[in-house]
Design a protein around this motif. Sequence first.
Motif, PDB file in Angstrom:
ATOM      1  N   LYS A  23       3.310  17.954  64.009  1.00  0.00           N
ATOM      2  CA  LYS A  23       1.981  17.563  64.459  1.00  0.00           C
ATOM      3  C   LYS A  23       1.100  18.773  64.755  1.00  0.00           C
ATOM      4  O   LYS A  23      -0.103  18.688  64.708  1.00  0.00           O
ATOM      5  N   GLY A  24       1.706  19.891  65.061  1.00  0.00           N
ATOM      6  CA  GLY A  24       0.963  21.075  65.484  1.00  0.00           C
ATOM      7  C   GLY A  24       0.092  21.634  64.375  1.00  0.00           C
ATOM      8  O   GLY A  24       0.186  21.259  63.200  1.00  0.00           O
ATOM      9  N   ASN A  25      -0.760  22.543  64.739  1.00  0.00           N
ATOM     10  CA  ASN A  25      -1.655  23.184  63.797  1.00  0.00           C
ATOM     11  C   ASN A  25      -0.863  24.150  62.930  1.00  0.00           C
ATOM     12  O   ASN A  25      -0.214  25.053  63.427  1.00  0.00           O
ATOM     13  N   SER A  26      -0.947  23.982  61.618  1.00  0.00           N
ATOM     14  CA  SER A  26      -0.183  24.834  60.713  1.00  0.00           C
ATOM     15  C   SER A  26      -1.049  25.908  60.071  1.00  0.00           C
ATOM     16  O   SER A  26      -0.569  26.656  59.241  1.00  0.00           O
ATOM     17  N   MET A  27      -2.321  25.987  60.432  1.00  0.00           N
ATOM     18  CA  MET A  27      -3.215  26.981  59.838  1.00  0.00           C
ATOM     19  C   MET A  27      -3.127  28.306  60.592  1.00  0.00           C
ATOM     20  O   MET A  27      -2.965  28.325  61.800  1.00  0.00           O
ATOM     21  N   SER A  28      -3.266  29.385  59.832  1.00  0.00           N
ATOM     22  CA  SER A  28      -3.325  30.696  60.467  1.00  0.00           C
ATOM     23  C   SER A  28      -4.731  30.907  61.008  1.00  0.00           C
ATOM     24  O   SER A  28      -5.631  30.096  60.769  1.00  0.00           O
ATOM     25  N   GLY A  29      -4.940  31.993  61.702  1.00  0.00           N
ATOM     26  CA  GLY A  29      -6.248  32.268  62.292  1.00  0.00           C
ATOM     27  C   GLY A  29      -7.351  32.398  61.262  1.00  0.00           C
ATOM     28  O   GLY A  29      -8.443  31.859  61.425  1.00  0.00           O
TER      29      GLY A  29
END
Length: 63
Positions: A23-29
């Motif tokens: 569910k967490g954010n899988s995108m890098s900054g």
Amino acid sequence: MARGNQRDKAREANQKKLADQKKGNSMSGSEMQREKEKVAQKMREKQAAADAKKAAEAAGGKK
């Protein structure tokens, strides 16, 4: 039977933990920043179109 129940409980807990990780954010900054810029650009375009429509209606109403 207690060991079988313990194994089932551990499996359920592990599946829940893995589901929460997905569910967490899988995108890098940098990916997140690009996505935010893309969305912001779309919103600016929509706002400009709305302003143009509002200006056209105001100009049309004065005639």
